[in-house]
Design a protein around this motif. Structure first.
Motif, PDB file in Angstrom:
ATOM      1  N   SER A   5      68.776  12.747 -37.198  1.00 47.93           N
ATOM      2  CA  SER A   5      69.431  13.177 -35.962  1.00 47.93           C
ATOM      3  C   SER A   5      69.584  14.679 -35.999  1.00 47.93           C
ATOM      4  O   SER A   5      69.593  15.306 -37.073  1.00 47.93           O
ATOM      5  CB  SER A   5      70.799  12.507 -35.798  1.00 47.93           C
ATOM      6  OG  SER A   5      71.664  12.888 -36.855  1.00 47.93           O
ATOM      7  N   ALA A   6      69.718  15.243 -34.768  1.00 48.86           N
ATOM      8  CA  ALA A   6      69.821  16.703 -34.684  1.00 48.86           C
ATOM      9  C   ALA A   6      71.045  17.191 -35.449  1.00 48.86           C
ATOM     10  O   ALA A   6      72.149  16.683 -35.264  1.00 48.86           O
ATOM     11  CB  ALA A   6      69.887  17.131 -33.221  1.00 48.86           C
ATOM     12  N   VAL A  17      75.835  18.881 -28.760  1.00 52.85           N
ATOM     13  CA  VAL A  17      75.290  19.934 -27.897  1.00 52.85           C
ATOM     14  C   VAL A  17      74.218  19.355 -26.967  1.00 52.85           C
ATOM     15  O   VAL A  17      74.182  19.633 -25.763  1.00 52.85           O
ATOM     16  CB  VAL A  17      74.703  21.082 -28.751  1.00 52.85           C
ATOM     17  CG1 VAL A  17      74.023  22.112 -27.859  1.00 52.85           C
ATOM     18  CG2 VAL A  17      75.789  21.726 -29.589  1.00 52.85           C
ATOM     19  N   ILE A  18      73.354  18.532 -27.547  1.00 52.92           N
ATOM     20  CA  ILE A  18      72.287  17.909 -26.740  1.00 52.92           C
ATOM     21  C   ILE A  18      72.889  16.984 -25.689  1.00 52.92           C
ATOM     22  O   ILE A  18      72.496  17.002 -24.516  1.00 52.92           O
ATOM     23  CB  ILE A  18      71.305  17.138 -27.656  1.00 52.92           C
ATOM     24  CG1 ILE A  18      70.530  18.120 -28.546  1.00 52.92           C
ATOM     25  CG2 ILE A  18      70.333  16.294 -26.819  1.00 52.92           C
ATOM     26  CD1 ILE A  18      69.669  17.438 -29.592  1.00 52.92           C
ATOM     27  N   VAL A  22      72.414  17.315 -21.710  1.00 53.80           N
ATOM     28  CA  VAL A  22      71.770  16.269 -20.918  1.00 53.80           C
ATOM     29  C   VAL A  22      72.715  15.790 -19.800  1.00 53.80           C
ATOM     30  O   VAL A  22      72.302  15.572 -18.654  1.00 53.80           O
ATOM     31  CB  VAL A  22      71.352  15.081 -21.807  1.00 53.80           C
ATOM     32  CG1 VAL A  22      70.906  13.892 -20.949  1.00 53.80           C
ATOM     33  CG2 VAL A  22      70.231  15.495 -22.750  1.00 53.80           C
ATOM     34  N   ALA A  23      74.008  15.647 -20.127  1.00 51.59           N
ATOM     35  CA  ALA A  23      74.990  15.211 -19.131  1.00 51.59           C
ATOM     36  C   ALA A  23      75.103  16.221 -18.003  1.00 51.59           C
ATOM     37  O   ALA A  23      75.183  15.858 -16.823  1.00 51.59           O
ATOM     38  CB  ALA A  23      76.345  14.989 -19.797  1.00 51.59           C
ATOM     39  N   ALA A  24      75.096  17.478 -18.360  1.00 50.21           N
ATOM     40  CA  ALA A  24      75.176  18.521 -17.336  1.00 50.21           C
ATOM     41  C   ALA A  24      73.933  18.516 -16.450  1.00 50.21           C
ATOM     42  O   ALA A  24      74.018  18.666 -15.224  1.00 50.21           O
ATOM     43  CB  ALA A  24      75.344  19.887 -18.006  1.00 50.21           C
ATOM     44  N   LYS A  25      72.773  18.331 -17.080  1.00 51.54           N
ATOM     45  CA  LYS A  25      71.523  18.282 -16.320  1.00 51.54           C
ATOM     46  C   LYS A  25      71.490  17.055 -15.410  1.00 51.54           C
ATOM     47  O   LYS A  25      71.028  17.126 -14.262  1.00 51.54           O
ATOM     48  CB  LYS A  25      70.345  18.242 -17.306  1.00 51.54           C
ATOM     49  CG  LYS A  25      68.975  18.402 -16.637  1.00 51.54           C
ATOM     50  CD  LYS A  25      68.809  19.793 -16.067  1.00 51.54           C
ATOM     51  CE  LYS A  25      67.390  20.027 -15.575  1.00 51.54           C
ATOM     52  NZ  LYS A  25      67.210  21.372 -15.004  1.00 51.54           N
ATOM     53  N   ALA A 437      63.333  18.820 -29.583  1.00 55.94           N
ATOM     54  CA  ALA A 437      62.306  19.602 -30.286  1.00 55.94           C
ATOM     55  C   ALA A 437      62.832  20.985 -30.631  1.00 55.94           C
ATOM     56  O   ALA A 437      62.631  21.509 -31.745  1.00 55.94           O
ATOM     57  CB  ALA A 437      61.059  19.711 -29.408  1.00 55.94           C
ATOM     58  N   GLN A 438      63.539  21.579 -29.641  1.00 59.14           N
ATOM     59  CA  GLN A 438      64.065  22.937 -29.838  1.00 59.14           C
ATOM     60  C   GLN A 438      65.122  22.957 -30.943  1.00 59.14           C
ATOM     61  O   GLN A 438      65.061  23.780 -31.872  1.00 59.14           O
ATOM     62  CB  GLN A 438      64.670  23.423 -28.522  1.00 59.14           C
ATOM     63  CG  GLN A 438      65.271  24.815 -28.602  1.00 59.14           C
ATOM     64  CD  GLN A 438      65.886  25.244 -27.276  1.00 59.14           C
ATOM     65  OE1 GLN A 438      65.628  24.643 -26.248  1.00 59.14           O
ATOM     66  NE2 GLN A 438      66.691  26.280 -27.328  1.00 59.14           N
ATOM     67  N   TYR A 439      66.089  22.015 -30.845  1.00 58.47           N
ATOM     68  CA  TYR A 439      67.152  21.999 -31.850  1.00 58.47           C
ATOM     69  C   TYR A 439      66.663  21.444 -33.180  1.00 58.47           C
ATOM     70  O   TYR A 439      67.224  21.741 -34.246  1.00 58.47           O
ATOM     71  CB  TYR A 439      68.349  21.206 -31.337  1.00 58.47           C
ATOM     72  CG  TYR A 439      69.164  21.980 -30.325  1.00 58.47           C
ATOM     73  CD1 TYR A 439      69.920  23.087 -30.717  1.00 58.47           C
ATOM     74  CD2 TYR A 439      69.159  21.631 -28.985  1.00 58.47           C
ATOM     75  CE1 TYR A 439      70.651  23.806 -29.790  1.00 58.47           C
ATOM     76  CE2 TYR A 439      69.886  22.335 -28.044  1.00 58.47           C
ATOM     77  CZ  TYR A 439      70.634  23.439 -28.456  1.00 58.47           C
ATOM     78  OH  TYR A 439      71.355  24.167 -27.542  1.00 58.47           O
ATOM     79  N   GLY A 440      65.615  20.627 -33.139  1.00 57.05           N
ATOM     80  CA  GLY A 440      65.028  20.150 -34.397  1.00 57.05           C
ATOM     81  C   GLY A 440      64.423  21.298 -35.180  1.00 57.05           C
ATOM     82  O   GLY A 440      64.562  21.388 -36.422  1.00 57.05           O
TER      83      GLY A 440
END
Length: 464
Positions: A5-6, A17-18, A22-25, A437-440
């Motif tokens: 997991s991230a 954070v993710i 995602v909730a905001a988006k 991918a970015q946070y990974g």
């Protein structure tokens, strides 16, 4: 070591954070869709309620504009209420009048009886056929060798062509069986006749030598006297014998002190109460529809500058205003069907400052007494108020009409919103994948940096 997991490698709470991103988006993409869907569904429900309310009112209007709708007659008969001599109904087109009616006799069916030795012993030794006839009605029954009286009775009563004739058996005290046949057909000259096609069946044949059957009651017609005129009917119902009236005789008239039959006075008048009730249905239906329009079209109120969520499903909708205006305008428009009255407000109808109708029954009753035909013309037939209102309102509710088109548009909007929701869900999946991918990558970089820092620290300790 695999990262499940991230943030698992670096120890940072990147999953939160993710999730937050995602909730905001999701809110950004789907909240407008949800808001629009709720609004559309409310509007769709409002259109359905409006259509249903209009249909309920047009049902009343159609009843008022139907031929003979106002032909309500009150019938008063001078007779014993507990043991009436006759009953009468006024049909469409009936008019007021007075009649003196005497019932001389009731209609009777033809009846035959015969006595037999037994109801269960074989009565016939050869096949044959019996024919039953009364007036212009006729049917035939097959009789088989070995049939008993009970078998023959069952065959007659159960025959599919039987015109209403009935057969019964009464077992008498002396052990014999009495056969009773009622033709079920009344009217002068319509006596029952029975014929058999072989000698054995002669025991049932009317007038045949050796027949066990004899007529105990002749068929006859009902007879009445109306204002000195003798009238007859094959049955106890006189339908249109007196124009537009249906008279049913129940018993012979009573006798006076001289032994003569007394006449019963029948008085037919306009039934103002029923007509008022009919017009009251119009008033109630009109007010109910206007109430529904007002509820659906109510705008939300404001308290302290804050909009309250108390508006109707069709708040501000032009359709409700158009329908309400159409109805109120038609009420005040001069009648094209009555030559005496211009509008319903001349015969006792009133409207208050909220657009609600009420009926002054006294004034309406006076109008019915003085100009019944013109009151009917004002409301009834296709060109009357009821017919005109119904025709105009059905333009809104008919297939392809304004409300149907509105419903189709709203349903199309809902389908479009569902497609947008599917698209936004796909975008969210891609967005979350990109974030992971970015946070990974960030997590992997932090793990590498931490490992490098740990190695440097270990070398420093060793050098010291």
């Amino acid at each position: 070591m695999a990262i499940t997991s991230a943030g698992a490698g670096s120890g940072l709470d990147l999953e939160s954070v993710i999730s937050a991103s995602v909730a905001a988006k999701k809110a950004q993409l789907q909240q407008p869709i949800i808001t629009k869907r709720n609004s559309t569904q409310i509007t769709l429900s409002g259109v359905g309620q409006l259509k249903s309310s209009i249909s309920a009112f047009t049902d009343i209007l159609d009843k008022l504009s139907a031929p003979g709708a106002f032909n309500k007659r009150a019938i008063n008969i001078t007779q014993d209420k507990d043991d009436p001599v006759l009953k009468m109904e006024s049909k469409s087109g009936g008019s007021n009048g007075q009649y003196n009616i005497t019932v001389n006799k009731l209609a009777q069916t033809s009846r035959q009886e015969g006595v037999f030795d037994s109801s269960t012993a074989p009565l016939i030794t050869q096949d044959g056929q019996l024919t039953f006839k009364a007036g212009d009605k006729e049917f035939k029954v097959d009789v088989n060798a070995g049939d008993t009286l009970q078998d023959i009775r069952k065959s007659i009563n159960g025959n599919g062509d039987n015109f209403g004739l009935s057969v019964n058996i009464v077992n008498t005290a002396d052990g014999k069986a009495k056969l009773i046949i009622d033709s079920g057909v009344s009217g002068d000259g319509k006596d029952l006749t029975i014929t058999g096609d072989n000698a054995e069946l002669g025991i049932f044949s009317t007038g045949a030598a050796g027949s066990a059957m004899s007529q105990i009651q002749a068929a006859s017609s009902a007879e009445i006297v109306v204002d000195g005129n003798i009238l007859k009917s094959d049955t106890n119902v006189f339908d249109d014998t007196i124009q537009d009236l249906k008279l049913t005789v129940l018993r012979v008239s009573d006798k006076d002190s001289n032994g003569d039959l007394k006449s019963n006075k029948v008085e037919i008048t306009t039934d103002k109460t029923s007509i008022q009730e009919l017009v009251q249905q119009f008033v109630d239906g009109y007010n109910a529809l206007q109430d529904k329009i007002g509820t659906l079209g109510k705008r939300s109120s404001f308290v302290g500058g804050v909009k309250q969520d108390d508006g109707g499903a069709l708040a501000g909708d032009s359709t409700t205003r158009a329908i309400s205006t159409f109805m109120s305008n038609l009420l005040v428009s001069p009648s094209e069907s009555s030559s005496t009255y211009s509008t319903i407000f001349e015969i006792g109808m009133k409207m208050d400052n909220k657009g609600k109708l009420s009926l002054d029954k006294e004034k309406f009753g006076e109008a019915v007494d003085k100009n019944f035909d013109q009151v009917v013309a004002l409301f009834g037939n296709e060109k009357g108020l009821a017919g005109s209102l119904s025709k105009g309102l059905k333009e809104y509710t008919k297939s392809g009409g304004m409300l149907a088109q509105r419903t189709d548009t709203l349903n199309s909007d809902l389908r479009s919103l569902s497609q947008k929701e599917v698209t936004s869900n796909a975008q969210l999946v891609k967005y979350e994948a990109a974030l992971r991918a970015q946070y990974g990558s960030l997590d992997a970089l932090l793990v590498k940096m931490n490992n490098s820092a740990s190695a440097l620290s270990a070398l420093q300790i060793k050098d010291n």
